[in-house]
Design an enzyme around this catalytic site. Structure first.
Site, PDB file in Angstrom:
ATOM      1  N   ARG A 166      39.658  28.108  67.343  1.00 18.22           N
ATOM      2  CA  ARG A 166      39.850  29.605  67.626  1.00 18.22           C
ATOM      3  C   ARG A 166      40.855  29.717  68.943  1.00 18.22           C
ATOM      4  O   ARG A 166      40.682  28.823  69.820  1.00 18.22           O
ATOM      5  CB  ARG A 166      38.680  30.473  67.639  1.00 18.22           C
ATOM      6  CG  ARG A 166      37.899  30.482  66.778  1.00 18.22           C
ATOM      7  CD  ARG A 166      36.703  31.431  66.753  1.00 18.22           C
ATOM      8  NE  ARG A 166      35.670  31.259  65.570  1.00 18.22           N
ATOM      9  CZ  ARG A 166      34.846  30.497  65.408  1.00 18.22           C
ATOM     10  NH1 ARG A 166      34.433  29.510  66.481  1.00 18.22           N
ATOM     11  NH2 ARG A 166      34.116  30.635  64.303  1.00 18.22           N
ATOM     12  N   LYS A 193      32.352  31.421  68.932  1.00 20.52           N
ATOM     13  CA  LYS A 193      32.192  32.670  68.622  1.00 20.52           C
ATOM     14  C   LYS A 193      30.544  33.003  68.671  1.00 20.52           C
ATOM     15  O   LYS A 193      29.624  31.938  68.376  1.00 20.52           O
ATOM     16  CB  LYS A 193      32.487  32.842  67.271  1.00 20.52           C
ATOM     17  CG  LYS A 193      32.633  34.347  66.717  1.00 20.52           C
ATOM     18  CD  LYS A 193      33.134  34.422  65.347  1.00 20.52           C
ATOM     19  CE  LYS A 193      33.230  36.004  64.873  1.00 20.52           C
ATOM     20  NZ  LYS A 193      33.729  36.051  63.612  1.00 20.52           N
ATOM     21  N   HIS A 241      46.155  31.296  64.678  1.00 21.25           N
ATOM     22  CA  HIS A 241      44.780  31.382  63.494  1.00 21.25           C
ATOM     23  C   HIS A 241      45.446  30.456  62.342  1.00 21.25           C
ATOM     24  O   HIS A 241      44.461  30.021  61.630  1.00 21.25           O
ATOM     25  CB  HIS A 241      44.525  32.565  63.217  1.00 21.25           C
ATOM     26  CG  HIS A 241      42.953  32.624  63.064  1.00 21.25           C
ATOM     27  ND1 HIS A 241      41.974  32.324  63.808  1.00 21.25           N
ATOM     28  CD2 HIS A 241      42.272  32.786  61.537  1.00 21.25           C
ATOM     29  CE1 HIS A 241      40.637  32.339  63.050  1.00 21.25           C
ATOM     30  NE2 HIS A 241      40.989  32.743  61.942  1.00 21.25           N
ATOM     31  N   ARG A 243      44.445  26.949  61.949  1.00 23.26           N
ATOM     32  CA  ARG A 243      43.033  26.860  61.248  1.00 23.26           C
ATOM     33  C   ARG A 243      42.718  26.950  59.998  1.00 23.26           C
ATOM     34  O   ARG A 243      42.180  26.070  59.341  1.00 23.26           O
ATOM     35  CB  ARG A 243      42.261  27.963  62.195  1.00 23.26           C
ATOM     36  CG  ARG A 243      40.561  28.068  62.120  1.00 23.26           C
ATOM     37  CD  ARG A 243      40.104  29.150  62.991  1.00 23.26           C
ATOM     38  NE  ARG A 243      38.811  29.191  62.692  1.00 23.26           N
ATOM     39  CZ  ARG A 243      37.802  28.590  63.091  1.00 23.26           C
ATOM     40  NH1 ARG A 243      37.845  27.558  63.764  1.00 23.26           N
ATOM     41  NH2 ARG A 243      36.446  28.961  62.841  1.00 23.26           N
ATOM     42  N   HIS A 303      31.779  27.355  61.958  1.00 25.75           N
ATOM     43  CA  HIS A 303      31.025  28.436  61.089  1.00 25.75           C
ATOM     44  C   HIS A 303      29.396  28.005  60.971  1.00 25.75           C
ATOM     45  O   HIS A 303      29.049  27.123  60.955  1.00 25.75           O
ATOM     46  CB  HIS A 303      31.649  28.455  59.838  1.00 25.75           C
ATOM     47  CG  HIS A 303      32.914  28.875  59.720  1.00 25.75           C
ATOM     48  ND1 HIS A 303      33.566  28.476  58.482  1.00 25.75           N
ATOM     49  CD2 HIS A 303      33.547  29.517  60.064  1.00 25.75           C
ATOM     50  CE1 HIS A 303      34.771  28.948  58.597  1.00 25.75           C
ATOM     51  NE2 HIS A 303      34.849  29.673  59.689  1.00 25.75           N
ATOM     52  N   TYR A 356      40.388  26.920  47.841  1.00 25.91           N
ATOM     53  CA  TYR A 356      41.225  25.832  48.162  1.00 25.91           C
ATOM     54  C   TYR A 356      40.643  24.196  47.641  1.00 25.91           C
ATOM     55  O   TYR A 356      41.392  23.053  47.754  1.00 25.91           O
ATOM     56  CB  TYR A 356      41.811  25.496  49.321  1.00 25.91           C
ATOM     57  CG  TYR A 356      42.664  26.754  49.798  1.00 25.91           C
ATOM     58  CD1 TYR A 356      43.774  26.869  49.158  1.00 25.91           C
ATOM     59  CD2 TYR A 356      42.480  27.722  50.772  1.00 25.91           C
ATOM     60  CE1 TYR A 356      44.427  28.247  49.301  1.00 25.91           C
ATOM     61  CE2 TYR A 356      43.143  28.651  51.075  1.00 25.91           C
ATOM     62  CZ  TYR A 356      44.278  28.988  50.228  1.00 25.91           C
ATOM     63  OH  TYR A 356      44.868  30.009  50.412  1.00 25.91           O
TER      64      TYR A 356
END
Length: 368
Positions: free
Chosen positions: A188, A213, A279, A282, A305, A318
């Site tokens: 990030r 985060k 971003h 990423r 995450h 994807y």
């Protein structure tokens, strides 16, 4: 005694535990108190403040001002989604602002601040109908994104030791280090901006601990190319400033802001006529790793995450290419399937055939 609709069970509303909260409490006051609980995470605070400001505007349109907390109804989540869509907000922004509202409503629930007639469970059930119509938007990074890196790598470094030449040279080397770090780490922008020289050991460290985060620590990974770009930049600086990326202008030595890192990417994007943001690096790397067969669990760790459902929700679309290749490799034509079955089961088939009947041709059996 004033009529009350809620009771608080935890301290933090300006009174003692168990003190009744008046039904004159406004939505703005409650939002302010919630935001005060996440001041430590500046990025989340900023994002949630923007989302809840939009939510307050939605409620004001519907209820008038000032908006009282008791006006919350079971359709607020669903209504807020439609409000954002009607005003042209992107689906990505919609999801971000919905996350802010969800966190706020959780806060109200934990602190017994929801109106007696309001059910958060019912509100979320109602909102699911809208969520099904508007799934999480799949990120579509520009496939030409690596040209951003090439743009700075091929930019000529000015010679000379005068102040202007040196400053220009340092800015180019800094830009190279920034875009290589964004690409390598899939980090990030806040994580990249917060790096120190010690974190990366001036380019010698391949695994770097960052605080991401939610103030959670995790590893980001630097390729050989990224570490070389960092080492070249730090060596050319020849200073002792702590931040990895610093200003080379009037505030020489000050940590480079996220806005400046953003502008580094956008400057190259404009020159190349691309639509790329920091971003997007990423998203690009996540898709690239999926296409190369990386398992979703590994990508979750690389992206930081906390829940794999986030990775799956955003990027699993994807993985279609990898799944398609597995499908193609594991699927036999009907003729191939029949020959394979006959090769394995010819003795059983012969036993099952009527007397005098011939078994089907079995070329595979002969080859074996």
């Amino acid at each position: 005694m004033a009529n009350t609709a809620w009771c608080i069970t935890l301290a933090g509303m300006g009174g003692v535990v168990g003190e009744a909260v008046p039904d004159t409490l406004t939505l703005r006051e409650a939002i302010g108190q919630f935001l005060d609980t996440i001041l430590q995470d500046r990025n989340t605070h900023r994002t949630y403040a923007a989302g809840l400001s939009a939510f307050e505007a939605f409620m004001a349109d519907r209820e008038g001002s000032p908006v009282l907390l008791r006006s919350l109804q079971d359709d607020v989540i669903e209504g807020f989604q439609l409000y954002l869509l009607d005003r042209g907000y992107s689906r990505f922004t919609l999801r971000t602002y919905q996350a802010a509202l969800s966190a706020f409503l959780n806060y109200l629930l934990v602190h017994d601040l929801t109106p007696v007639h309001f059910s958060l469970a019912k509100a979320r059930l109602r909102a699911r109908r809208t969520n099904r119509r508007f799934p999480y938007p799949a990120p579509v990074p520009d496939p030409a994104l690596p040209l951003i890196i090439k743009y700075y790598d091929e930019m000529a470094l000015p010679s000379g030791e005068d102040d202007k030449a040196r400053a220009t040279r340092l800015r180019i080397l800094r830009s190279r280090a920034i875009v290589h770090t964004l690409y390598s780490s899939a980090g990030r922008i806040a994580e990249v901006a917060s790096l120190t020289r010690r974190d990366v050991a001036d380019g010698r460290q391949a695994q770097v601990i960052v605080t991401g985060k939610g103030n959670k620590q995790r590893f980001i990974y630097l390729t050989d190319l990224a570490r070389k770009a960092i080492a070249d930049y730090v060596h050319a600086r020849a200073d002792a400033y702590v931040p990895l990326f610093i200003s080379h202008g009037r505030d020489y030595g000050k940590r480079l802001s996220k806005v400046s890192i953003w502008e580094t990417v956008k400057r190259a994007a404009r020159a190349l006529q691309l639509d790329v943001t920091p971003h997007d690096f990423r998203h690009y790397r996540a898709r690239q790793m999926l296409d190369e067969g990386a398992p979703l669990e590994a990508i979750q760790e690389i992206l930081g995450h906390s829940d794999i459902s986030t990775t799956r929700k955003v990027y699993a679309i994807y993985s279609h290419r990898s799944v398609q290749e597995i499908f193609n490799g594991a699927t036999l034509t009907p003729d191939e399937a029949l020959r394979r079955s006959l090769a394995a089961d010819e003795p059983l088939l012969r036993q099952a055939l009527p007397d005098g009947a011939d078994a089907p041709d079995n070329d595979i059996a002969k080859e074996r």
